[in-house]
Scaffold this motif. Structure first.
Motif, PDB file in Angstrom:
ATOM      1  N   ALA A   7      71.765  75.565  52.616  1.00 47.52           N
ATOM      2  CA  ALA A   7      72.621  74.611  53.042  1.00 47.52           C
ATOM      3  C   ALA A   7      73.166  75.335  53.664  1.00 47.52           C
ATOM      4  O   ALA A   7      73.778  75.012  54.524  1.00 47.52           O
ATOM      5  CB  ALA A   7      72.431  73.632  52.498  1.00 47.52           C
ATOM      6  N   GLN A   8      74.646  75.617  52.253  1.00 44.94           N
ATOM      7  CA  GLN A   8      75.404  76.614  52.736  1.00 44.94           C
ATOM      8  C   GLN A   8      75.245  77.841  53.481  1.00 44.94           C
ATOM      9  O   GLN A   8      76.370  77.876  54.804  1.00 44.94           O
ATOM     10  CB  GLN A   8      76.167  77.415  51.285  1.00 44.94           C
ATOM     11  CG  GLN A   8      77.566  77.581  51.676  1.00 44.94           C
ATOM     12  CD  GLN A   8      78.701  76.324  52.335  1.00 44.94           C
ATOM     13  OE1 GLN A   8      78.259  75.044  51.583  1.00 44.94           O
ATOM     14  NE2 GLN A   8      79.731  76.937  53.021  1.00 44.94           N
ATOM     15  N   LEU A   9      74.371  78.893  53.687  1.00 44.78           N
ATOM     16  CA  LEU A   9      74.095  79.739  54.518  1.00 44.78           C
ATOM     17  C   LEU A   9      73.790  78.875  56.055  1.00 44.78           C
ATOM     18  O   LEU A   9      74.313  79.569  56.891  1.00 44.78           O
ATOM     19  CB  LEU A   9      72.677  80.377  54.472  1.00 44.78           C
ATOM     20  CG  LEU A   9      72.945  80.699  52.710  1.00 44.78           C
ATOM     21  CD1 LEU A   9      71.288  82.079  52.445  1.00 44.78           C
ATOM     22  CD2 LEU A   9      73.849  82.163  52.996  1.00 44.78           C
ATOM     23  N   GLU A  10      73.287  78.079  56.395  1.00 43.62           N
ATOM     24  CA  GLU A  10      72.655  77.709  57.453  1.00 43.62           C
ATOM     25  C   GLU A  10      74.202  76.466  57.880  1.00 43.62           C
ATOM     26  O   GLU A  10      74.781  75.723  59.047  1.00 43.62           O
ATOM     27  CB  GLU A  10      71.938  76.113  57.479  1.00 43.62           C
ATOM     28  CG  GLU A  10      70.761  77.129  57.143  1.00 43.62           C
ATOM     29  CD  GLU A  10      69.577  76.536  57.144  1.00 43.62           C
ATOM     30  OE1 GLU A  10      69.399  75.190  57.157  1.00 43.62           O
ATOM     31  OE2 GLU A  10      68.363  76.455  56.615  1.00 43.62           O
ATOM     32  N   ARG A  15      81.285  79.645  56.112  1.00 48.71           N
ATOM     33  CA  ARG A  15      82.422  79.557  55.565  1.00 48.71           C
ATOM     34  C   ARG A  15      81.994  80.450  54.248  1.00 48.71           C
ATOM     35  O   ARG A  15      80.651  80.184  53.350  1.00 48.71           O
ATOM     36  CB  ARG A  15      83.219  78.178  54.809  1.00 48.71           C
ATOM     37  CG  ARG A  15      83.981  77.437  55.785  1.00 48.71           C
ATOM     38  CD  ARG A  15      84.110  76.441  55.859  1.00 48.71           C
ATOM     39  NE  ARG A  15      85.344  76.534  54.265  1.00 48.71           N
ATOM     40  CZ  ARG A  15      85.389  75.262  53.434  1.00 48.71           C
ATOM     41  NH1 ARG A  15      84.957  74.084  53.617  1.00 48.71           N
ATOM     42  NH2 ARG A  15      86.118  75.278  52.637  1.00 48.71           N
ATOM     43  N   PRO A  16      82.789  81.752  53.525  1.00 44.43           N
ATOM     44  CA  PRO A  16      82.038  82.295  52.588  1.00 44.43           C
ATOM     45  C   PRO A  16      82.323  81.107  51.357  1.00 44.43           C
ATOM     46  O   PRO A  16      82.500  80.800  51.120  1.00 44.43           O
ATOM     47  CB  PRO A  16      83.447  83.590  52.260  1.00 44.43           C
ATOM     48  CG  PRO A  16      83.693  83.781  54.164  1.00 44.43           C
ATOM     49  CD  PRO A  16      83.901  81.939  54.398  1.00 44.43           C
ATOM     50  N   PHE A  17      81.093  81.988  50.550  1.00 42.68           N
ATOM     51  CA  PHE A  17      81.117  80.839  49.488  1.00 42.68           C
ATOM     52  C   PHE A  17      80.574  82.046  48.384  1.00 42.68           C
ATOM     53  O   PHE A  17      80.242  82.475  48.026  1.00 42.68           O
ATOM     54  CB  PHE A  17      80.330  80.092  49.126  1.00 42.68           C
ATOM     55  CG  PHE A  17      78.785  79.977  49.914  1.00 42.68           C
ATOM     56  CD1 PHE A  17      77.860  80.132  48.824  1.00 42.68           C
ATOM     57  CD2 PHE A  17      77.981  80.396  51.187  1.00 42.68           C
ATOM     58  CE1 PHE A  17      76.976  80.803  48.854  1.00 42.68           C
ATOM     59  CE2 PHE A  17      76.766  81.016  51.650  1.00 42.68           C
ATOM     60  CZ  PHE A  17      76.012  81.059  50.383  1.00 42.68           C
ATOM     61  N   ARG A  31      78.554  87.149  54.946  1.00 41.30           N
ATOM     62  CA  ARG A  31      78.142  86.864  55.389  1.00 41.30           C
ATOM     63  C   ARG A  31      76.501  86.726  55.041  1.00 41.30           C
ATOM     64  O   ARG A  31      76.139  86.431  54.285  1.00 41.30           O
ATOM     65  CB  ARG A  31      77.912  88.000  56.391  1.00 41.30           C
ATOM     66  CG  ARG A  31      79.537  89.070  56.780  1.00 41.30           C
ATOM     67  CD  ARG A  31      79.266  89.982  56.856  1.00 41.30           C
ATOM     68  NE  ARG A  31      78.540  89.285  58.386  1.00 41.30           N
ATOM     69  CZ  ARG A  31      78.786  90.117  59.632  1.00 41.30           C
ATOM     70  NH1 ARG A  31      79.890  90.684  60.031  1.00 41.30           N
ATOM     71  NH2 ARG A  31      78.865  89.349  61.007  1.00 41.30           N
ATOM     72  N   PRO A  32      76.152  85.610  55.954  1.00 43.31           N
ATOM     73  CA  PRO A  32      74.448  85.113  55.854  1.00 43.31           C
ATOM     74  C   PRO A  32      73.802  86.149  56.286  1.00 43.31           C
ATOM     75  O   PRO A  32      72.252  85.708  55.424  1.00 43.31           O
ATOM     76  CB  PRO A  32      74.756  83.556  57.343  1.00 43.31           C
ATOM     77  CG  PRO A  32      75.683  84.022  57.930  1.00 43.31           C
ATOM     78  CD  PRO A  32      76.773  84.664  56.916  1.00 43.31           C
ATOM     79  N   GLU A  33      73.943  86.688  57.056  1.00 41.49           N
ATOM     80  CA  GLU A  33      72.922  87.480  56.894  1.00 41.49           C
ATOM     81  C   GLU A  33      72.352  89.081  56.305  1.00 41.49           C
ATOM     82  O   GLU A  33      71.181  89.636  56.138  1.00 41.49           O
ATOM     83  CB  GLU A  33      72.763  88.592  58.161  1.00 41.49           C
ATOM     84  CG  GLU A  33      74.014  88.721  58.589  1.00 41.49           C
ATOM     85  CD  GLU A  33      75.035  88.280  59.012  1.00 41.49           C
ATOM     86  OE1 GLU A  33      75.861  89.075  59.517  1.00 41.49           O
ATOM     87  OE2 GLU A  33      75.325  86.702  59.628  1.00 41.49           O
TER      88      GLU A  33
END
Length: 75
Positions: A7-10, A15-17, A31-33
């Motif tokens: 969910a955080q990736l999408e 926002r970085p986590f 970065r999500p990628e």
């Protein structure tokens, strides 16, 4: 917990986590990628700063979202 990671990736805007593991390590996701979920394996990989962290789904304890910097107001 893995659902929280996905969910955080999408999340838009991204926002970085950090991912906290059951061993107490914090893995930053900037970065999500840079996160890869191989199909049907039970683990995923986070690439960061030239390193790769291999994480089992069962080892994810929590997701900690980086807070934006608090703006400084001049009086």
């Amino acid at each position: 917990m893995i659902d929280q990671v996905k969910a955080q990736l999408e999340h838009k805007p991204f926002r970085p986590f950090f991912i906290e593991t059951s061993g107490g390590n914090l893995i930053r996701v900037s970065r999500p990628e840079w996160v890869y979920f191989p199909p049907e394996t039970g683990y995923f990989v986070v690439f960061e700063g030239g390193a790769a962290s291999y994480l089992a789904f069962r080892d994810v304890r929590t997701v900690l979202v980086e807070q934006p910097p608090i703006p400084v107001t001049e009086e």
